[in-house]
Design an enzyme around this catalytic site. Structure first.
Site, PDB file in Angstrom:
ATOM      1  N   ASP A 115       8.300  10.044   5.309  1.00 26.59           N
ATOM      2  CA  ASP A 115       9.582  10.134   4.900  1.00 26.59           C
ATOM      3  C   ASP A 115       9.879  11.560   4.542  1.00 26.59           C
ATOM      4  O   ASP A 115       8.813  12.289   4.193  1.00 26.59           O
ATOM      5  CB  ASP A 115       9.844   9.306   3.781  1.00 26.59           C
ATOM      6  CG  ASP A 115      11.321   9.643   3.053  1.00 26.59           C
ATOM      7  OD1 ASP A 115      12.323   9.496   4.107  1.00 26.59           O
ATOM      8  OD2 ASP A 115      11.289   9.787   2.002  1.00 26.59           O
ATOM      9  N   ASP A 143       8.887   7.099  -0.582  1.00 26.54           N
ATOM     10  CA  ASP A 143       8.860   7.314  -2.075  1.00 26.54           C
ATOM     11  C   ASP A 143      10.458   6.566  -2.666  1.00 26.54           C
ATOM     12  O   ASP A 143      10.637   6.388  -3.933  1.00 26.54           O
ATOM     13  CB  ASP A 143       9.013   8.617  -2.694  1.00 26.54           C
ATOM     14  CG  ASP A 143      10.388   9.502  -2.558  1.00 26.54           C
ATOM     15  OD1 ASP A 143      10.982   9.200  -1.266  1.00 26.54           O
ATOM     16  OD2 ASP A 143      10.912   9.995  -3.306  1.00 26.54           O
ATOM     17  N   CYS A 183     -26.206 -14.104  -9.029  1.00 30.74           N
ATOM     18  CA  CYS A 183     -26.403 -13.739  -7.464  1.00 30.74           C
ATOM     19  C   CYS A 183     -25.167 -14.264  -6.531  1.00 30.74           C
ATOM     20  O   CYS A 183     -24.176 -14.560  -7.230  1.00 30.74           O
ATOM     21  CB  CYS A 183     -27.724 -14.506  -7.013  1.00 30.74           C
ATOM     22  SG  CYS A 183     -27.525 -16.239  -6.637  1.00 30.74           S
ATOM     23  N   ASP A 223      12.805   3.293   1.842  1.00 33.96           N
ATOM     24  CA  ASP A 223      11.910   3.390   2.544  1.00 33.96           C
ATOM     25  C   ASP A 223      11.041   1.890   2.579  1.00 33.96           C
ATOM     26  O   ASP A 223       9.985   1.673   3.163  1.00 33.96           O
ATOM     27  CB  ASP A 223      10.781   4.556   2.121  1.00 33.96           C
ATOM     28  CG  ASP A 223      11.312   5.630   2.350  1.00 33.96           C
ATOM     29  OD1 ASP A 223      12.134   6.106   3.140  1.00 33.96           O
ATOM     30  OD2 ASP A 223      11.154   6.469   1.303  1.00 33.96           O
ATOM     31  N   CYS A 283     -24.174 -17.864  -6.960  1.00 35.40           N
ATOM     32  CA  CYS A 283     -23.156 -17.930  -8.078  1.00 35.40           C
ATOM     33  C   CYS A 283     -21.825 -17.947  -7.661  1.00 35.40           C
ATOM     34  O   CYS A 283     -20.911 -18.654  -8.149  1.00 35.40           O
ATOM     35  CB  CYS A 283     -23.781 -17.188  -9.339  1.00 35.40           C
ATOM     36  SG  CYS A 283     -25.526 -17.603  -9.677  1.00 35.40           S
TER      37      CYS A 283
END
Length: 738
Positions: free
Chosen positions: A430, A626, A18, A630, A21
């Site tokens: 970009d 990418d 639960c 960047d 726990c």
């Protein structure tokens, strides 16, 4: 001074039942020396721990967890997931058997208690049937409650053990010593049906909950299932052998047959085929692989054979990194979960206090029947309270949301990113590699009089050139040339020239042609002007007298970019574009894709400053890129998104990675985020409302108004239903479209 060695690992946790726990294990781990942060996921039954390996070890952490009454798996190998899956399956089957027996034994108890109370020895039959249900089939509640009590804590099992134990013992006392109550003018009642039906209902609820929780992890299981177990290695002597993938080393040469999964990441050395990479890109069309092509673990070979060199093995493969990202993300916590954890941590003691308060008030305010009603209120409050619904509300939705993202090719690093994505109102893109393909390609090739017989000469010359645009010409022709080029020379800033079969040919810009007095036909000149006005780079091919062809090269806008920008704008999100390219080229691309706000000639630090300015305007900014250039802007943004075929650094910095480099995944990620956050809020609302309404009713607040007292059996059913409903609502995310 010993240098810190920070590690981050996901450990399976055994014994979680639960939210209490999960909270206890998390508190225990965070209290250990060297642990930077630990987060326990109840739904996934694991702990994500970031720790200093110079101060602590997994074995030390495991010992601490064991002392708290649970266990942690630290020896993780290729078979661990299978072993845990087998353990989970065995536990599920055991739970299923106990639930079935509890239901079967409870039915006659309920029938006697509700319809045949006057049956001779009916109370004794109920006691006989209830005993194995409470103390055999429900023994786990008492064992776990005692274990937690020894460690100074209380969980959901504590509530169940107290409520069923009190109901059973109270009923047994009334059965054995009825004269005690009769002497006080009170009719003794037994509640054996309540005690055993509560156990049956809670076992049934946990059975349904376990099944539903198993479904939330299906996406991760699918990813893990993509990893092949064996590979075929080609030894130095040319012999072949099957070996487990954990024995593959970088540099090994492996053979992939038709229908096989690629075992590790590598580079094709010999042969060729088409490979289904849909598990990475989401694209259904198989990709051609030939010498020099990259292949990735888990992708499926089609009909051809090829040999490849292993470049990345084990945890370094893209598939392994994807699995690790999904595991860590599913184990992370959204900011809203921190409040829930605090509530769940004090929930059980508060409920026990409220139950005792209800009992005292009944006895005090109703001297005649207060003892019986107070007992019922105490038992019912203990039963109906459900911290599990609160504990499961966030992690189940997070697991399903992140798993759904992985299926769509959207890798989300943590729950916080998932929550932030839904708040984004500005997306910065970009240009190169994000909006565009990221590499120059030939868009137009026009020959004088349409005669392309000399294309092999054109290709042979460009194959010898070091100019970046030359590769685009070679890739465009895709022909193997055996022509011998003699007297080859390169003229910086102009082009190249060489002699083939005694004839002089040249490739270059307009200045190259002017320097050599080359004639340009009017048709080709007009084509060149038109293509140049479209901001494309122009390459001429000529012999010693006249221009023979003109080629236009550009970094082409991706097919998906226009649609993606339109979808973002339709969702009320402003889209900006950044590029290091010149302003005219930037303007041309921006117009093509429909972006109004753009910045050109930007250095990496300029991009980060632009993002910061937007944030200072009060915007929630997502940066999509990418490249290494960047990375600074990605780190500055509220939400960083990397395109999957970009640099490793960009993907390391980013919180979300789009595997397929398809910009349409960006609006999909934002939509998924909003759906997940909406589901979390729904779950938390119903979990809180359930307890706010259920606990007072169970305490008897309606009794003075209309004489209503909640039956403990109904309370048990409601408690079980609350957890199941939360998990089921989270699972709806898997099938939701809009």
């Amino acid at each position: 001074m010993v240098k810190s060695k920070i590690e981050k690992r996901v450990f399976p946790i055994e014994g979680l039942r639960c939210a209490g726990c999960a909270g206890r294990v998390e508190k225990t781990l965070n209290a250990q020396p060297g642990v930077i942060v630990a987060a326990v996921n109840l739904a996934a039954a694991n702990a994500t721990v970031e720790y200093d390996a110079t101060l602590t070890t997994p074995e030390m952490l495991r010992k601490a967890v064991q002392e708290a009454g649970y266990d942690m798996v630290v020896e993780i190998d290729d078979n661990t997931s299978d072993q845990l899956e087998q353990k989970h399956l065995q536990a599920y089957r055991s739970l299923k058997r106990r639930t079935l027996w509890a239901v079967l034994l409870s039915l006659p108890v309920v029938a006697i208690g509700m319809f045949f109370m006057e049956t001779p020895y009916g109370d004794w039959v109920m006691a006989l049937l209830a005993t194995p249900v409470v103390f055999w089939l429900g023994r786990g509640f008492f064992i776990n409650a005692w274990t937690q009590l020894r460690h100074g804590s209380a969980t959901m099992d504590t509530l169940v053990a107290l409520s069923t134990g009190i109901a059973y013992l109270f009923s047994l006392f009334n059965l054995l010593f009825p004269e005690f109550w009769l002497a006080h003018g009170i009719e003794p009642h037994v509640y054996f049906e309540a005690s055993c039906v509560i156990v049956a209902f809670i076992l049934l609820g946990r059975l349904l909950e376990e099944k539903a929780k198993g479904n939330t992890a299906t996406s991760l299981k699918k990813l893990i299932g993509l990893q092949p177990r064996n590979a075929e290695i080609i030894r130095e002597d040319g012999s072949q052998a099957q070996i487990p993938i954990n024995r593959i080393r970088v540099g090994d040469i492996l053979l992939v047959r038709p229908g096989d999964r690629v075992p590790v990441d590598g580079t094709v050395m010999e042969g060729g085929s088409y490979v289904d990479e849909s598990m990475l890109s989401g694209e259904p069309v198989a990709v051609r692989k030939e010498a020099g092509s990259k292949v990735f673990a888990g992708t499926i070979n089609q009909k051809g054979y090829f040999q490849f060199r292993a470049d990345k093995v084990g945890a370094e493969t893209m598939l392994a990194q994807i699995i690790r990202m999904v595991q860590e993300a599913q184990g992370s916590k959204a900011p809203v979960q921190k409040l829930v954890d605090k509530v769940a941590g004090v929930f059980v003691p508060v409920i026990i206090g409220l139950a005792l308060l209800a009992f005292v008030l009944w006895v005090t305010l109703d001297p005649e029947t207060g003892l019986t009603h107070g007992f019922l209120a105490l038992v019912t409050v203990l039963i109906i309270a459900c911290p599990c619904a609160l504990g499961l509300a966030t992690p189940t939705a997070i697991m399903v949301g992140i798993g759904k993202g992985a299926e769509l090719g959207i890798l989300i690093k943590d729950a916080e990113s998932l929550e932030i994505a839904g708040k984004v109102n500005t997306v910065v893109l970009d240009k190169t590699g994000t909006l565009t393909e990221g590499c120059p390609v030939v868009t137009d090739m026009v020959w004088l009089h349409g005669d392309d017989r000399l294309k092999e000469v054109f290709c042979s010359l460009e194959r010898l050139s070091e100019h970046p645009l030359a590769e685009a010409i070679v890739q465009h022709f895709r022909i193997e040339s055996n022509l011998q080029v003699q007297q080859f020379e390169s003229r910086t800033g102009r082009g190249i020239r060489g002699v083939v079969d005694g004839e002089t040919y040249m490739v270059g810009n307009s200045r190259m042609l002017e320097d050599n007095g080359i004639t340009i036909a009017r048709k080709l000149d007009e084509v060149a002007w038109r293509l140049s006005s479209e901001h494309k780079s122009i390459v001429w091919f000529a012999d010693a007298e006249q221009a023979l062809a003109v080629a236009a090269i550009t970094d082409r806008v991706k097919d998906t970019s226009v649609e993606a920008v339109r979808r973002l704008q339709a969702a009320g999100i402003e889209v900006c574009m950044l590029t290091g390219d010149n302003r005219e080229t930037a303007r041309h691309i921006a117009i093509q894709v429909g972006i109004d706000r753009f910045e050109s000639e930007m250095l990496p630090q300029d991009k980060a400053l632009f993002v910061r300015r937007l944030q200072e305007e009060g915007r929630k900014v997502a940066m999509v890129g990418d490249g290494i250039n960047d990375s600074a802007a990605l780190a500055q943004a509220d939400l960083s998104i990397a395109m999957g075929h970009g640099s490793d650094i960009a993907m390391d910095v980013a919180k979300i990675t789009v595997v397929a480099s398809d910009l349409n995944k960006i609006p999909e990620a934002i939509r998924l985020s909003k759906q997940t956050v909406r589901t979390i809020r729904q779950n938390l609302f119903w979990a809180f409302i359930y307890n706010l309404i259920g606990v007072p009713i169970a305490a008897g607040i309606l009794y003075p108004v209309n004489g209503f007292l909640l039956n403990p059996m109904i309370a048990g059913a409601a408690m079980a239903l609350s957890s199941v409903s939360v998990v089921t609502n989270s699972l709806r995310l898997k099938y939701r479209r809009k």
